[in-house]
Design a protein around this motif. Structure first.
Motif, short mmCIF file in Angstrom:
data_model
loop_
_atom_site.label_atom_id
_atom_site.label_comp_id
_atom_site.label_asym_id
_atom_site.label_seq_id
_atom_site.Cartn_x
_atom_site.Cartn_y
_atom_site.Cartn_z
N LYS A 1 0.84 -1.21 0.00
CA LYS A 1 0.00 0.00 0.00
C LYS A 1 0.87 1.24 0.00
O LYS A 1 0.57 2.23 -0.68
CB LYS A 1 -0.93 -0.01 1.22
CG LYS A 1 -1.70 1.30 1.43
CD LYS A 1 -3.14 1.16 1.09
CE LYS A 1 -4.01 2.28 1.60
NZ LYS A 1 -4.02 3.47 0.78
N GLU A 2 1.99 1.20 0.72
CA GLU A 2 2.90 2.36 0.79
C GLU A 2 3.48 2.68 -0.59
O GLU A 2 3.60 3.86 -0.95
CB GLU A 2 4.03 2.10 1.80
CG GLU A 2 3.58 2.08 3.25
CD GLU A 2 2.80 0.82 3.65
OE1 GLU A 2 1.98 0.92 4.59
OE2 GLU A 2 2.98 -0.24 3.03
N ASP B 1 0.70 4.22 -2.61
CA ASP B 1 0.40 5.57 -2.12
C ASP B 1 1.39 6.60 -2.65
O ASP B 1 1.14 7.81 -2.57
CB ASP B 1 0.39 5.61 -0.59
CG ASP B 1 -0.90 5.06 0.00
OD1 ASP B 1 -1.92 5.00 -0.72
OD2 ASP B 1 -0.88 4.68 1.19
N LYS C 1 0.96 9.71 -7.75
CA LYS C 1 0.21 10.97 -7.69
C LYS C 1 -0.18 11.42 -9.11
O LYS C 1 0.39 10.91 -10.08
CB LYS C 1 1.04 12.04 -6.98
CG LYS C 1 2.36 12.35 -7.60
CD LYS C 1 3.19 13.25 -6.70
CE LYS C 1 4.54 13.57 -7.27
NZ LYS C 1 5.32 12.47 -7.78
N SER D 1 -7.47 8.71 -5.15
CA SER D 1 -8.24 8.78 -3.91
C SER D 1 -7.49 7.97 -2.86
O SER D 1 -6.39 7.48 -3.12
CB SER D 1 -9.66 8.23 -4.12
OG SER D 1 -9.64 6.83 -4.33
N GLU D 2 -8.08 7.79 -1.71
CA GLU D 2 -7.41 7.06 -0.63
C GLU D 2 -7.05 5.63 -1.03
O GLU D 2 -5.97 5.14 -0.73
CB GLU D 2 -8.29 7.04 0.62
CG GLU D 2 -7.64 6.34 1.78
CD GLU D 2 -8.52 6.29 3.02
OE1 GLU D 2 -8.17 5.53 3.94
OE2 GLU D 2 -9.55 6.99 3.08
N ASN D 3 -7.97 4.95 -1.73
CA ASN D 3 -7.78 3.53 -2.03
C ASN D 3 -7.69 3.18 -3.51
O ASN D 3 -7.64 2.00 -3.85
CB ASN D 3 -8.91 2.72 -1.40
CG ASN D 3 -8.88 2.79 0.11
OD1 ASN D 3 -7.89 2.45 0.73
ND2 ASN D 3 -9.96 3.29 0.70
N TYR D 4 -7.68 4.19 -4.39
CA TYR D 4 -7.68 3.94 -5.83
C TYR D 4 -6.92 5.03 -6.56
O TYR D 4 -6.79 6.15 -6.06
CB TYR D 4 -9.12 3.91 -6.38
CG TYR D 4 -9.97 2.84 -5.78
CD1 TYR D 4 -10.05 1.59 -6.37
CD2 TYR D 4 -10.69 3.06 -4.60
CE1 TYR D 4 -10.82 0.59 -5.80
CE2 TYR D 4 -11.45 2.06 -4.02
CZ TYR D 4 -11.51 0.83 -4.64
OH TYR D 4 -12.26 -0.17 -4.07
N LYS E 1 -5.84 0.12 -4.27
CA LYS E 1 -4.75 0.12 -3.28
C LYS E 1 -5.16 -0.63 -2.02
O LYS E 1 -4.67 -0.34 -0.94
CB LYS E 1 -4.35 1.57 -2.95
CG LYS E 1 -3.86 2.35 -4.16
CD LYS E 1 -3.25 3.69 -3.79
CE LYS E 1 -4.24 4.73 -3.40
NZ LYS E 1 -3.63 6.04 -3.11
N LYS E 2 -6.07 -1.60 -2.17
CA LYS E 2 -6.47 -2.47 -1.06
C LYS E 2 -6.23 -3.90 -1.50
O LYS E 2 -6.46 -4.24 -2.66
CB LYS E 2 -7.96 -2.30 -0.74
CG LYS E 2 -8.37 -0.91 -0.31
CD LYS E 2 -9.82 -0.86 0.14
CE LYS E 2 -10.78 -1.17 -0.99
NZ LYS E 2 -12.18 -0.95 -0.65
N LYS F 1 -13.76 8.97 -7.04
CA LYS F 1 -14.47 8.97 -5.75
C LYS F 1 -15.62 7.97 -5.74
O LYS F 1 -16.02 7.49 -4.69
CB LYS F 1 -14.97 10.37 -5.41
CG LYS F 1 -13.85 11.30 -4.98
CD LYS F 1 -14.35 12.69 -4.65
CE LYS F 1 -13.18 13.57 -4.27
NZ LYS F 1 -13.56 14.97 -4.08
N GLU G 1 -14.95 4.86 -3.92
CA GLU G 1 -14.91 4.96 -2.46
C GLU G 1 -16.30 4.90 -1.83
O GLU G 1 -16.43 4.78 -0.61
CB GLU G 1 -14.21 6.26 -2.02
CG GLU G 1 -12.77 6.39 -2.50
CD GLU G 1 -11.77 5.52 -1.77
OE1 GLU G 1 -12.15 4.78 -0.84
OE2 GLU G 1 -10.59 5.57 -2.15
#
Length: 141
Positions: free
Chosen positions: A12-13, A16, A19, A39-42, A60-61, A111, A114
């Protein structure tokens, strides 16, 4: 692969680090896709090819299943969304199909992944064509 950071231990790191504006190659891709929205997970990546968008979404999960088509439990995956006739997100922005040039629509699209499962407009990666990420190459701008 000049200027690309290559990762084979996918976490995940690592995901992350991606960008908007980065160029990404996954597994054996010859041509990179440009990261459009995160986004946080995609994150969504795309490029125009002969006037049409080629795109992919990275989750990203870790996938919690065991095995389904090419998807493997405990791995991160990349693929298109599961909308058969296209995501309804683009309709809200009067786009004719997917239009990653429209940054506001692209943000709304990412989004939609999410949103809680079962909500109207919830998107997910399609298990029909998603593949596990064995390696990822990231070129930051």
């Amino acid at each position: 692969m000049k200027d690309y950071n290559i990762f084979i231990n996918i976490t995940k790191e690592v995901l992350d680090l991606v960008k908007p504006g980065d160029l990404v190659k996954v597994n054996d891709w010859k041509k990179p896709l440009k990261v459009i929205a995160v986004s946080e997970n995609y994150f969504a990546m795309a490029r125009k090819l002969f006037g049409k968008w080629e795109y992919s979404v990275c989750e990203k999960k870790l996938w919690e299943g065991v095995k389904y088509n090419s998807m493997i439990g405990g791995k991160f995956h990349v693929g298109t969304d599961s909308w058969v006739f296209g995501s309804p997100t683009w309709l809200d922005f009067d786009c004719e199909g997917y239009d990653f040039d429209n940054l506001e629509a692209s943000q709304a699209y990412i989004k939609s992944f999410e949103l809680p499962e079962g909500d109207i407009g919830h998107s997910c990666i399609s298990p029909r064509n998603a593949v596990p990420i064995a390696s990822i190459c990231i070129k930051s701008n």
